[in-house]
Write a protein that holds these residues in place. Structure first.
Motif, PDB file in Angstrom:
ATOM      1  N   TYR A   1      -5.358  -1.016  -0.223  1.00  0.00           N
ATOM      2  CA  TYR A   1      -6.326  -2.028  -0.626  1.00  0.00           C
ATOM      3  C   TYR A   1      -6.494  -2.979   0.561  1.00  0.00           C
ATOM      4  O   TYR A   1      -5.553  -3.661   0.969  1.00  0.00           O
ATOM      5  CB  TYR A   1      -5.855  -2.789  -1.865  1.00  0.00           C
TER       6      TYR A   1
ATOM      7  N   ILE B   1      -3.281   5.353   0.576  1.00  0.00           N
ATOM      8  CA  ILE B   1      -4.186   4.642  -0.327  1.00  0.00           C
ATOM      9  C   ILE B   1      -3.890   3.168  -0.094  1.00  0.00           C
ATOM     10  O   ILE B   1      -2.762   2.714  -0.326  1.00  0.00           O
ATOM     11  CB  ILE B   1      -3.964   4.991  -1.804  1.00  0.00           C
TER      12      ILE B   1
ATOM     13  N   ILE C   1      -8.016   3.814  -8.171  1.00  0.00           N
ATOM     14  CA  ILE C   1      -7.925   5.140  -7.550  1.00  0.00           C
ATOM     15  C   ILE C   1      -6.983   5.984  -8.397  1.00  0.00           C
ATOM     16  O   ILE C   1      -5.853   5.570  -8.704  1.00  0.00           O
ATOM     17  CB  ILE C   1      -7.391   5.050  -6.109  1.00  0.00           C
TER      18      ILE C   1
ATOM     19  N   ASN D   1       0.829  -1.200   0.000  1.00  0.00           N
ATOM     20  CA  ASN D   1       0.000   0.000   0.000  1.00  0.00           C
ATOM     21  C   ASN D   1       0.866   1.254   0.000  1.00  0.00           C
ATOM     22  O   ASN D   1       2.091   1.189   0.172  1.00  0.00           O
ATOM     23  CB  ASN D   1      -0.932  -0.010   1.213  1.00  0.00           C
TER      24      ASN D   1
ATOM     25  N   TYR E   1     -14.012   4.892   1.793  1.00  0.00           N
ATOM     26  CA  TYR E   1     -13.897   3.438   1.701  1.00  0.00           C
ATOM     27  C   TYR E   1     -14.950   2.897   0.755  1.00  0.00           C
ATOM     28  O   TYR E   1     -15.946   3.549   0.427  1.00  0.00           O
ATOM     29  CB  TYR E   1     -14.053   2.796   3.084  1.00  0.00           C
TER      30      TYR E   1
ATOM     31  N   PHE F   1     -10.607  -0.471  -1.759  1.00  0.00           N
ATOM     32  CA  PHE F   1      -9.721   0.636  -1.401  1.00  0.00           C
ATOM     33  C   PHE F   1     -10.244   1.427  -0.209  1.00  0.00           C
ATOM     34  O   PHE F   1     -11.451   1.640  -0.045  1.00  0.00           O
ATOM     35  CB  PHE F   1      -9.554   1.579  -2.585  1.00  0.00           C
TER      36      PHE F   1
END
Length: 611
Positions: free
Chosen positions: A51, A49, A226, A34, A204, A126
């Motif tokens: 996952y 950001i 994203i 991440n 989220y 995400f």
């Protein structure tokens, strides 16, 4: 791992070193798949950001990365990897991630996930974290799935979701420069993570109003993307000199600093009685006794509390869980009768329905519970001669969502825990940034009502969001863990002083940041950096806070509060005492002009008393 590192964190487990990525003015840290600390020209744009895949108890999977490739070019970076999560009954989720950054200020994070078989999850997708420093209360432009609107991020903490049905959020990074964060592949919404003492607004995937846990069907690819775009021609700020000493400045006096309490559980009393000189040396002004008849606590527990209260005579509060399954007067008068039978002298009682220890998320039905007005009235009738408190034995989140009728109480209280969502060192220390927003929001709700916080510790004492806390036998950094190794290291001492510094302006009546013994206590267990039964590093921090109780708070600022926090108090006789806490794993040089020394070099996570 060196012995010094073990002393710092209380564990031999080592955090992964971040990989620094850079594309022109755009930079980020790549950690465990991440992105953290995404900056443009050195200014934080996004905190993270990530996952995230959550289990049915909101625990976070930590998948191992495979096929990792990091390509750092002159003006670009590209990262790609594969990972998988293995769930109950051999269910499996595989995913492939690609991250691309370029010098024109654009960053793209793309993930395709493929369940091998039906995969149960509370969340898969995400999470984007916007920082709170400089953004709280600031204007943003929001693109909803049905159009755009200008709004503001909340200054006071929103109990629910301030923004829903999101497609993009644009905010000002610095004058003339904006950042647009665009989300594709599913429905997104934002929650105010300051509720849980996270220092972020979290956007989220999958609205909480939808059912959870839910199943990802076998063989169906789930793709999300994203896109971050930083644009504008604003003046490039001068680079900060990180080697420059952190300056400390003292200001005007404020409210009295709070009494310091320690939480005592029934099974910890005998150890406390065997260590009375150490308890006296610690010096807490209050003992908080945890009493839960729904867990089998009864006369024996109250008698043990009475022995400790007689041996260490200070103010006492009974933290009493109320089952609320029958007649309230009968239940609470029964507690009062047992307290008298045990010979326990109380200064106060705080009551909370048992069901309120569990969270009621957005979209969920509130559990059966008598009106709090009735609970408090019954408690007042049962204990007419002592102070009555209420609030939540869980966290500010629950108090913000179920606001108690404080006019019926003598004080309100709640706890916090920094590892609800993340447990890495940086996130735990950053949680301190959220505490002033919590106290300001509580004061906005309850006014000048006497206000207590705690017990608040790094580890989670009970899980409002699932069936149980997470066991942590190998002393890892685990979200929602029932014990945390850093509590045994210097890390906890710095966090504790930092916590007290952040809440000092709120004028709390009492602050509880530890127990005396046990996993939340100030005495070491076996296998820790100090010998079993010896004071942990947090002992010195709590002892220092006990000394400051009743002093007048002195406003204290540092030039870099991400690295150094300070708490200062002035006695009635005019003595000023200041505690400094290094919040980092690096040395920090401090400029303390005006005190007996001009410069001070503080080692990692060190705390220092001045005055």
């Amino acid at each position: 791992m060196t012995a010094d590192a073990f002393l710092l964190h209380g564990t031999h487990a080592v955090e992964s070193e971040p990989v620094s990525l850079r594309a022109g003015a755009l930079s980020a840290d790549f950690v465990n798949g991440n992105l953290r600390t995404i900056r443009h020209c050195g200014i934080e744009v996004l905190r993270a950001i990530a996952y995230i895949v959550r289990d049915r108890d909101w625990g976070t999977y930590e998948p191992a990365l495979t096929d990792l490739v990091i390509d750092q070019g002159a003006d670009t970076f590209i990262v790609s990897y594969s990972a998988s999560c293995v769930g109950p009954e051999r269910s499996r989720l595989d995913f492939r991630a690609t991250i691309k950054g370029s010098a024109d200020g654009q960053l793209v994070f793309d993930v395709s996930a493929l369940p091998e078989n039906a995969f149960e999850t509370n969340r898969c997708g995400f999470c984007i974290l916007h920082p709170i420093a400089g953004l709280a209360g600031s204007p943003v432009t929001v693109e909803h799935t049905d159009g755009s609107v200008a709004t503001k991020l909340p200054e006071l903490i929103d109990p629910w979701q301030p923004l829903k049905d999101l497609r993009a959020i644009t905010h000002e990074v610095r004058p003339g420069v904006t950042a647009e964060c665009r989300m594709e592949g599913d429905a997104f919404e934002m929650e105010d993570q300051r509720n849980w003492s996270d220092a972020s607004y979290k956007t989220y995937v999958r609205p909480l109003a939808l059912p959870w846990p839910y199943m990802l069907p076998a063989g169906q690819t789930v793709r999300q993307t994203i896109r971050l775009r930083v644009t504008g021609e604003g003046r490039v700020p001068a680079a900060a000199a990180t080697a420059e000493p952190v300056r400390v400045e003292l200001g005007e006096t404020g409210p009295l600093l709070p009494d310091i309490g320690v939480i005592i559980y029934p099974d910890e009393v005998e150890t406390a009685l065997a260590n009375l000189p150490t308890l006296s040396a610690l010096g807490p002004q209050q003992l908080m006794f945890h009493y839960d008849p729904t867990r089998g606590h009864g006369l024996d527990a109250l008698q043990s509390f009475a022995r400790l209260a007689a041996a260490y005579p200070v103010e006492t509060t009974l933290e009493c869980v109320v089952s609320c399954v029958g007649d309230l007067d009968a239940e609470l008068s029964g507690v009062a009768s047992t307290v008298r039978q045990a010979g326990l002298e109380l200064s106060a009682i705080a009551v909370s329905p048992s069901v309120d220890r569990q969270s009621t998320p957005p979209g969920s039905a509130w559990p059966q519970c008598p009106p709090l007005e009735d609970v408090y009235a019954a408690a007042r009738r049962a204990f007419p001669d002592i102070r009555l408190g209420g609030g939540m034995f869980s966290y500010f989140t629950e108090l913000n969502r179920k606001r108690v009728p404080a006019d019926l109480l003598d004080f309100v209280s709640h706890c916090t825990c920094p590892i609800v969502h993340a447990a890495d060192d940086l996130s735990v220390m950053q949680s301190l940034e959220a505490l002033p927003f919590i106290t300001q929001s509580a004061r906005a709700i309850f006014g000048a009502k006497p206000y207590r916080i705690g017990p608040s510790t790094i580890a989670m004492r009970q899980n409002p969001y699932g069936g149980a806390t997470k066991a942590n036998p190998h002393r890892q950094r685990i979200a929602m863990a029932d014990r945390d190794p850093r509590h045994a290291g210097l890390f906890a001492a710095a966090w504790t002083i930092g916590y007290a510094a952040r809440v000092a302006p709120a004028g709390l009546e009492m602050l509880t940041l530890s127990s005396f013994t046990g996993p939340f206590g100030v005495l070491a267990a076996s296998g820790e950096p100090v010998g079993e039964g010896e004071p942990r590093p947090i002992f010195q921090a709590v002892q220092g806070l006990c000394e400051l109780a009743g002093f007048r708070q002195v406003a204290a600022r540092t030039s870099d509060e991400t690295r150094l926090l300070t708490l200062a108090g002035r006695s009635a006789a005019g003595q000023t005492v200041m505690w400094l806490a290094n919040l980092t794993a690096s040395e920090v040089t401090v400029d303390i002009s005006g005190f007996e020394r001009r410069h001070l070099v503080m080692t990692p996570y060190a705390i220092t008393r001045i005055g």
